[in-house]
Design an enzyme around this catalytic site. Structure first.
Site, mmCIF file in Angstrom:
data_model
loop_
_atom_site.group_PDB
_atom_site.id
_atom_site.type_symbol
_atom_site.label_atom_id
_atom_site.label_comp_id
_atom_site.label_asym_id
_atom_site.label_seq_id
_atom_site.Cartn_x
_atom_site.Cartn_y
_atom_site.Cartn_z
ATOM 1 N N LYS A 75 0.869 -1.171 0.000
ATOM 2 C CA LYS A 75 0.000 0.000 0.000
ATOM 3 C C LYS A 75 0.911 1.228 0.000
ATOM 4 C CE LYS A 75 -3.868 1.980 2.695
ATOM 5 N NZ LYS A 75 -4.735 1.817 3.871
ATOM 6 N N SER A 150 -9.785 1.871 2.874
ATOM 7 C CA SER A 150 -8.900 2.636 2.031
ATOM 8 C C SER A 150 -7.871 1.798 1.282
ATOM 9 C CB SER A 150 -8.176 3.679 2.881
ATOM 10 O OG SER A 150 -7.314 3.049 3.811
ATOM 11 N N SER A 174 -10.045 -0.526 6.997
ATOM 12 C CA SER A 174 -9.430 -0.414 5.665
ATOM 13 C C SER A 174 -8.734 -1.649 5.122
ATOM 14 C CB SER A 174 -8.448 0.745 5.651
ATOM 15 O OG SER A 174 -9.165 1.928 5.492
HETATM 16 N N1 GLN Z 1 -13.343 4.458 6.398
HETATM 17 C C1 GLN Z 1 -12.662 4.812 7.591
HETATM 18 C C2 GLN Z 1 -12.171 6.222 7.514
HETATM 19 O O1 GLN Z 1 -12.346 6.820 6.521
HETATM 20 C C3 GLN Z 1 -11.536 3.866 7.875
HETATM 21 C C4 GLN Z 1 -10.350 4.075 7.016
HETATM 22 C C5 GLN Z 1 -9.180 3.246 7.442
HETATM 23 O O2 GLN Z 1 -9.329 2.214 8.085
HETATM 24 N N2 GLN Z 1 -8.002 3.738 7.114
HETATM 25 O O3 GLN Z 1 -11.618 6.742 8.421
#
Ligand code: GLN
Length: 483
Positions: A75, A150, A174
């Protein structure tokens, strides 16, 4: 070759069926063949082929590890020395990391061949991969749908076989959410199990790295390589690392599964409920029993999370000021203009929204009402989990409320997007480990099952997932257009 698991690839490499250079070239060709998936931000082909050559020497010498020579991708939130590390933001579009994240170092030591850096939501803020500066990644099961976020690029790369495995990070879902929407296996370990050093911070008390792969067995191999205490991360846990493969095949006789009644209350999508019931019936056949558990504070998880995560991100992202890292605006008139325009021009809409919410929640006069309150709620949620996990071995739930939604569908309504995290976020607030595994399909789109365990019980979760994968074939299904 591209459909094989890590153990199969390791066997193929050792028995001389193919070399790491051939395998790496094969994955690089696939990445080039499917640009429309937008899984990669950067492809490091030359570097990958060089690493593959080194791996082939080790394999020939008989000094290879299980992961030696197997192509993978990170990532784009993990710092990779000498390679662009953008966090999918215009802010870091020109940033070449001067050092490696511990996760990157550890996988390199295990012999990983990095193919490149994967697409994601900007600074890991999002649930659909649509906030990326480089555009949305596409779900290989239906390219008009989001892959989830994400770590969307990571899930796409594994599902479409553009890497044998990938790394991800999970602050509120995410790793698990895109794994579920793309039909792969993803693990968010206990907070502190894997070092955060060199992983660009979003919300430091919630962020955790983890593996994303084709099976629970592959996930176990990867966790083995990634986990462990790191003196460079003060929140890294000084706990012994278990042998994650040792008990992976233990029978599940006597396992008690907790089903939180709040998760199954009205609101759970009917198709998702069917997927879950079928999975649980399978577990009963494997010798498990189920028990209802209650977590009355679960409904407060989303508001508490979005206050805490935004507060922490507003502090973490203050370092991007146009002076020390990344983007700087043209011809600033003075220092204030430099800050204002550099940040204004380089951060995307969602990141700005979070910084604003977080700064507000932390400001004098509002701190007690929002941030402190959210931290108290966080404690109550952790206690709900502790109580439930003292009665049962693992907890099961959906990962997402629905299968993958359409690209653009929720972008205009941030609250609607935040609600997509309803089943994953509470686990981060509690710091617990949780796994997402493929458990069926809804109208041709993958649906996931979430398995939550007690602190540092990753081996147990992997065992529970592995036994299920031995008797069901969901994790072996591949998107037709990309095989
Ligand atoms: N969707 C959540 C956020 O926007 C989690 C994102 C994540 O786990 N990085 O914060």
């Amino acid at each position: 070759m591209h459909t094989q698991t890590i153990s199969q690839l390791a066997h193929g490499l050792r028995s001389g069926q193919f070399s790491s250079v051939e395998l790496t070239q094969h994955f690089l060709d696939r990445i080039k063949r499917y640009p429309e998936l937008n899984a990669y931000i950067t492809v490091t082909d030359q570097q990958a082929l060089q690493a593959a050559q080194q791996a082939d020497i080790k394999i020939a010498a008989g000094t290879a590890d299980l992961l030696t020579g197997i192509p993978m991708a990170h990532k784009d939130i993990f710092c990779t020395q000498g390679v662009k590390t953008s966090c999918a933001s215009k802010m870091l579009d020109n940033f070449i990391a001067p050092y490696n994240a511990t996760v990157v170092d550890k996988l390199n030591q295990a012999g990983a061949v990095m193919l490149g850096k994967l697409n994601m939501d900007e600074f890991a803020m999002g649930s659909s991969n649509e906030t990326s500066f480089y555009g949305a990644a596409k779900n290989p099961w239906d390219t008009s749908k989001v892959p989830g976020g994400s770590s969307g690029g990571s899930a796409v790369a594994v599902a479409a076989q553009l890497a044998a495995y990938a790394t991800g990070t999970d602050t509120g879902g995410s790793i698990r959410q895109p794994s579920a929407l793309c039909g792969i296996t993803g693990l968010k370990p206990t907070y502190g199990r894997i070092s955060r050093y060199g992983m660009i911070a979003y919300a430091s008390s919630l962020d955790q790295a983890g593996p994303m792969a084709r099976s629970a067995e592959d996930t176990a191999i990867l966790l083995q390589a990634m986990a462990g205490f790191d003196p460079k991360d003060s929140t890294s846990a000084d706990e012994p690392v278990a042998d994650y493969l040792a008990d992976i095949n233990q029978p599940l006789q006597g396992l008690t599964i907790g089903l939180p009644k709040e998760f199954f209350a009205e609101g759970l999508n009917a198709d998702m409920a069917t997927v879950l019931e079928t999975a649980i019936a399978e577990y009963r056949k494997l010798g498990a029993t189920t028990q209802e558990v209650s977590m009355p504070n679960l409904k407060l998880a989303i508001p508490a999370y979005y206050v805490i995560a935004s507060a922490e991100c507003s502090a973490n992202l203050s370092r991007f000021d146009g002076v020390r890292f990344g983007y700087r605006c043209q011809h600033p008139q003075d220092l204030t203009d430099l800050y204002v325009r550099s940040r204004g021009e380089a951060f995307g809409k969602e990141v700005k929204r979070r910084i604003l919410m977080g700064t507000y929640a932390l400001s004098a006069g509002y701190y007690d009402a929002y941030y402190l309150k959210a931290q108290k709620v966080r404690r109550l949620i952790s206690e709900d989990f502790s109580k439930a996990l003292s009665e049962v071995d693992v907890i099961m739930s959906p990962v997402t409320p629905t299968p993958a939604f359409g690209i653009g569908e929720k972008l205009a309504d941030p609250i609607e997007m935040y609600l997509a995290d309803i089943y994953t976020i509470a686990i981060n607030l509690a710091g617990l480990p949780a796994l997402s595994i493929p458990a069926g399909f809804i109208n041709g789109l993958p649906a996931g099952l979430q398995i939550i365990g007690n602190y540092f019980q990753e081996a147990r979760l992997l065992n529970v997932a592995h036994r299920y994968q031995q008797t069901t074939g969901w994790h072996q299904q591949l998107p037709e257009d990309f095989t």
